[in-house]
Scaffold this motif. Structure first.
Motif, PDB file in Angstrom:
ATOM      1  N   TYR A 170       0.846  -1.199   0.000  1.00  0.00           N
ATOM      2  CA  TYR A 170       0.000   0.000   0.000  1.00  0.00           C
ATOM      3  C   TYR A 170       0.881   1.250   0.000  1.00  0.00           C
ATOM      4  O   TYR A 170       2.029   1.220   0.434  1.00  0.00           O
ATOM      5  CB  TYR A 170      -0.910   0.007   1.234  1.00  0.00           C
ATOM      6  N   ASP A 171       0.325   2.347  -0.476  1.00  0.00           N
ATOM      7  CA  ASP A 171       1.058   3.606  -0.435  1.00  0.00           C
ATOM      8  C   ASP A 171       1.170   4.132   0.992  1.00  0.00           C
ATOM      9  O   ASP A 171       2.168   4.754   1.359  1.00  0.00           O
ATOM     10  CB  ASP A 171       0.357   4.658  -1.309  1.00  0.00           C
ATOM     11  N   PHE A 172       0.131   3.884   1.791  1.00  0.00           N
ATOM     12  CA  PHE A 172       0.097   4.468   3.125  1.00  0.00           C
ATOM     13  C   PHE A 172      -0.750   3.559   4.033  1.00  0.00           C
ATOM     14  O   PHE A 172      -1.914   3.307   3.746  1.00  0.00           O
ATOM     15  CB  PHE A 172      -0.534   5.869   3.050  1.00  0.00           C
ATOM     16  N   SER A 173      -0.157   3.092   5.119  1.00  0.00           N
ATOM     17  CA  SER A 173      -0.898   2.345   6.139  1.00  0.00           C
ATOM     18  C   SER A 173      -0.971   3.218   7.382  1.00  0.00           C
ATOM     19  O   SER A 173       0.025   3.841   7.770  1.00  0.00           O
ATOM     20  CB  SER A 173      -0.201   1.024   6.481  1.00  0.00           C
ATOM     21  N   ILE A 174      -2.131   3.273   8.025  1.00  0.00           N
ATOM     22  CA  ILE A 174      -2.294   4.167   9.169  1.00  0.00           C
ATOM     23  C   ILE A 174      -3.174   3.530  10.247  1.00  0.00           C
ATOM     24  O   ILE A 174      -4.153   2.845   9.935  1.00  0.00           O
ATOM     25  CB  ILE A 174      -2.882   5.524   8.717  1.00  0.00           C
ATOM     26  N   ASN A 175      -2.807   3.767  11.497  1.00  0.00           N
ATOM     27  CA  ASN A 175      -3.559   3.280  12.647  1.00  0.00           C
ATOM     28  C   ASN A 175      -4.572   4.357  13.033  1.00  0.00           C
ATOM     29  O   ASN A 175      -4.208   5.395  13.581  1.00  0.00           O
ATOM     30  CB  ASN A 175      -2.594   2.998  13.801  1.00  0.00           C
ATOM     31  N   SER A 176      -5.850   4.107  12.757  1.00  0.00           N
ATOM     32  CA  SER A 176      -6.890   5.109  13.002  1.00  0.00           C
ATOM     33  C   SER A 176      -7.162   5.324  14.487  1.00  0.00           C
ATOM     34  O   SER A 176      -7.822   6.308  14.857  1.00  0.00           O
ATOM     35  CB  SER A 176      -8.189   4.695  12.296  1.00  0.00           C
ATOM     36  N   SER A 177      -6.676   4.419  15.330  1.00  0.00           N
ATOM     37  CA  SER A 177      -6.899   4.554  16.774  1.00  0.00           C
ATOM     38  C   SER A 177      -6.091   5.705  17.359  1.00  0.00           C
ATOM     39  O   SER A 177      -6.439   6.246  18.414  1.00  0.00           O
ATOM     40  CB  SER A 177      -6.526   3.255  17.499  1.00  0.00           C
ATOM     41  N   ARG A 178      -5.005   6.085  16.719  1.00  0.00           N
ATOM     42  CA  ARG A 178      -4.105   7.098  17.268  1.00  0.00           C
ATOM     43  C   ARG A 178      -4.673   8.509  17.124  1.00  0.00           C
ATOM     44  O   ARG A 178      -4.651   9.297  18.063  1.00  0.00           O
ATOM     45  CB  ARG A 178      -2.730   7.000  16.611  1.00  0.00           C
ATOM     46  N   LEU A 179      -5.155   8.847  15.937  1.00  0.00           N
ATOM     47  CA  LEU A 179      -5.667  10.198  15.691  1.00  0.00           C
ATOM     48  C   LEU A 179      -7.189  10.261  15.686  1.00  0.00           C
ATOM     49  O   LEU A 179      -7.762  11.349  15.599  1.00  0.00           O
ATOM     50  CB  LEU A 179      -5.143  10.716  14.346  1.00  0.00           C
ATOM     51  N   GLY A 180      -7.829   9.099  15.761  1.00  0.00           N
ATOM     52  CA  GLY A 180      -9.280   9.073  15.643  1.00  0.00           C
ATOM     53  C   GLY A 180      -9.703   9.100  14.185  1.00  0.00           C
ATOM     54  O   GLY A 180      -8.882   9.334  13.290  1.00  0.00           O
ATOM     55  N   ILE A 181     -10.984   8.888  13.928  1.00  0.00           N
ATOM     56  CA  ILE A 181     -11.488   8.797  12.559  1.00  0.00           C
ATOM     57  C   ILE A 181     -11.292  10.117  11.811  1.00  0.00           C
ATOM     58  O   ILE A 181     -10.739  10.142  10.708  1.00  0.00           O
ATOM     59  CB  ILE A 181     -12.973   8.400  12.539  1.00  0.00           C
ATOM     60  N   GLU A 182     -11.711  11.217  12.404  1.00  0.00           N
ATOM     61  CA  GLU A 182     -11.604  12.504  11.722  1.00  0.00           C
ATOM     62  C   GLU A 182     -10.152  12.887  11.475  1.00  0.00           C
ATOM     63  O   GLU A 182      -9.805  13.396  10.402  1.00  0.00           O
ATOM     64  CB  GLU A 182     -12.315  13.592  12.541  1.00  0.00           C
ATOM     65  N   GLY A 183      -9.299  12.657  12.466  1.00  0.00           N
ATOM     66  CA  GLY A 183      -7.887  12.975  12.298  1.00  0.00           C
ATOM     67  C   GLY A 183      -7.255  12.147  11.203  1.00  0.00           C
ATOM     68  O   GLY A 183      -6.420  12.645  10.428  1.00  0.00           O
ATOM     69  N   THR A 184      -7.657  10.888  11.115  1.00  0.00           N
ATOM     70  CA  THR A 184      -7.137  10.002  10.065  1.00  0.00           C
ATOM     71  C   THR A 184      -7.590  10.469   8.693  1.00  0.00           C
ATOM     72  O   THR A 184      -6.806  10.490   7.733  1.00  0.00           O
ATOM     73  CB  THR A 184      -7.603   8.550  10.308  1.00  0.00           C
ATOM     74  N   ILE A 185      -8.842  10.880   8.594  1.00  0.00           N
ATOM     75  CA  ILE A 185      -9.368  11.396   7.316  1.00  0.00           C
ATOM     76  C   ILE A 185      -8.571  12.613   6.872  1.00  0.00           C
ATOM     77  O   ILE A 185      -8.194  12.744   5.701  1.00  0.00           O
ATOM     78  CB  ILE A 185     -10.865  11.751   7.448  1.00  0.00           C
ATOM     79  N   ASP A 186      -8.297  13.513   7.813  1.00  0.00           N
ATOM     80  CA  ASP A 186      -7.548  14.732   7.486  1.00  0.00           C
ATOM     81  C   ASP A 186      -6.143  14.394   6.969  1.00  0.00           C
ATOM     82  O   ASP A 186      -5.666  15.001   5.999  1.00  0.00           O
ATOM     83  CB  ASP A 186      -7.432  15.623   8.728  1.00  0.00           C
ATOM     84  N   ILE A 187      -5.486  13.444   7.629  1.00  0.00           N
ATOM     85  CA  ILE A 187      -4.137  13.046   7.209  1.00  0.00           C
ATOM     86  C   ILE A 187      -4.161  12.471   5.795  1.00  0.00           C
ATOM     87  O   ILE A 187      -3.322  12.806   4.948  1.00  0.00           O
ATOM     88  CB  ILE A 187      -3.545  12.007   8.183  1.00  0.00           C
ATOM     89  N   LEU A 188      -5.130  11.600   5.521  1.00  0.00           N
ATOM     90  CA  LEU A 188      -5.196  10.958   4.208  1.00  0.00           C
ATOM     91  C   LEU A 188      -5.596  11.950   3.119  1.00  0.00           C
ATOM     92  O   LEU A 188      -5.094  11.878   1.987  1.00  0.00           O
ATOM     93  CB  LEU A 188      -6.172   9.782   4.248  1.00  0.00           C
ATOM     94  N   GLU A 189      -6.479  12.882   3.454  1.00  0.00           N
ATOM     95  CA  GLU A 189      -6.837  13.927   2.492  1.00  0.00           C
ATOM     96  C   GLU A 189      -5.598  14.749   2.134  1.00  0.00           C
ATOM     97  O   GLU A 189      -5.349  15.042   0.959  1.00  0.00           O
ATOM     98  CB  GLU A 189      -7.913  14.843   3.066  1.00  0.00           C
ATOM     99  N   GLY A 190      -4.827  15.098   3.152  1.00  0.00           N
ATOM    100  CA  GLY A 190      -3.605  15.860   2.909  1.00  0.00           C
ATOM    101  C   GLY A 190      -2.607  15.089   2.077  1.00  0.00           C
ATOM    102  O   GLY A 190      -1.932  15.656   1.204  1.00  0.00           O
ATOM    103  N   TYR A 191      -2.519  13.784   2.314  1.00  0.00           N
ATOM    104  CA  TYR A 191      -1.600  12.936   1.540  1.00  0.00           C
ATOM    105  C   TYR A 191      -1.989  12.934   0.069  1.00  0.00           C
ATOM    106  O   TYR A 191      -1.127  13.075  -0.812  1.00  0.00           O
ATOM    107  CB  TYR A 191      -1.626  11.508   2.101  1.00  0.00           C
ATOM    108  N   VAL A 192      -3.285  12.771  -0.200  1.00  0.00           N
ATOM    109  CA  VAL A 192      -3.754  12.746  -1.589  1.00  0.00           C
ATOM    110  C   VAL A 192      -3.466  14.076  -2.279  1.00  0.00           C
ATOM    111  O   VAL A 192      -2.967  14.101  -3.417  1.00  0.00           O
ATOM    112  CB  VAL A 192      -5.270  12.437  -1.641  1.00  0.00           C
TER     113      VAL A 192
END
Length: 208
Positions: A170-192
């Motif tokens: 995968y291009d990016f694997s992330i643990n959603s438990s660390r930042l929470g759902i919204e925080g994870t979404i923000d990180i992935l949006e920024g990555y894209v």
């Protein structure tokens, strides 16, 4: 975005991967393909949608299936291949979309617009989420997590060379438990967005 964008989201059960995929589709104004693929396929093939649903992302039963002259008697395998074919056709037509699971990080890897994510999570946090979403006990939640992840892993590893959840696939694997759902979404949006800008600048340099 001017270029094709395909976002693939693999996920552990309870990680919130589906919710994350929905949010990414909304933020980038893209179609979302998940279990609704069955509706499209059922309509195209004139097949009962309810029958297809029973075999969606389920591992092939090797004891009860045979392959003769390239044709499989496995409903699970036939449905999986129909979904792969459907997604590849959409991608080949230039469509941009978000897809949940269905080996997309492998089956669509030939398309340069693909960005693949895998969402995992801490066991306790995932169990809490499953308990909340499905209204079950912790014991039942853990049982659901183990069963669903086993099915996803078995399904994926049957159709792909790369292993399910292996970060190298995968291009990016992330643990959603660390930042929470919204925080994870923000990180992935920024990555894209960052990756899209990198590609645009690279194309400009090529032209220059």
């Amino acid at each position: 975005m001017d270029r094709q964008l395909i976002i693939s989201v693999g996920r552990e059960f309870g990680s919130g991967g589906h919710v994350i995929a929905e949010a990414l589709a909304e933020r980038f104004h893209l179609a979302l393909y998940d279990s609704n693929l069955l509706e499209h396929i059922a309509q195209e093939k004139n097949i009962d949608h309810g029958e297809l649903k029973k075999f969606d992302e389920k591992p092939k039963n090797k004891l009860l299936s045979r392959t003769v002259r390239g044709y499989s008697s496995s409903a699970q395998e036939n449905l999986a291949n129909m979904q792969f074919e459907y997604l590849r056709k959409k991608a080949a037509d230039g469509e941009s979309f978000v897809v949940v699971g269905r080996c997309a990080e492998t089956k669509l890897k030939d398309f340069p617009g693909l960005i693949s994510f895998f969402i995992l999570g801490d066991r306790e946090k995932k169990a809490e989420r499953v308990m909340q979403v499905y209204g079950v006990s912790k014991e039942e939640a853990i049982h659901m997590m183990e069963r669903e992840d086993w099915e996803r892993k078995t399904y994926h590893n049957y159709y792909c060379k790369g292993k399910w959840g292996d970060s190298r696939n995968y291009d990016f694997s992330i643990n959603s438990s660390r930042l929470g759902i919204e925080g994870t979404i923000d990180i992935l949006e920024g990555y894209v967005k960052t990756l899209a800008n990198v590609c645009i600048h690279a194309k400009i340099k090529e032209k220059v």
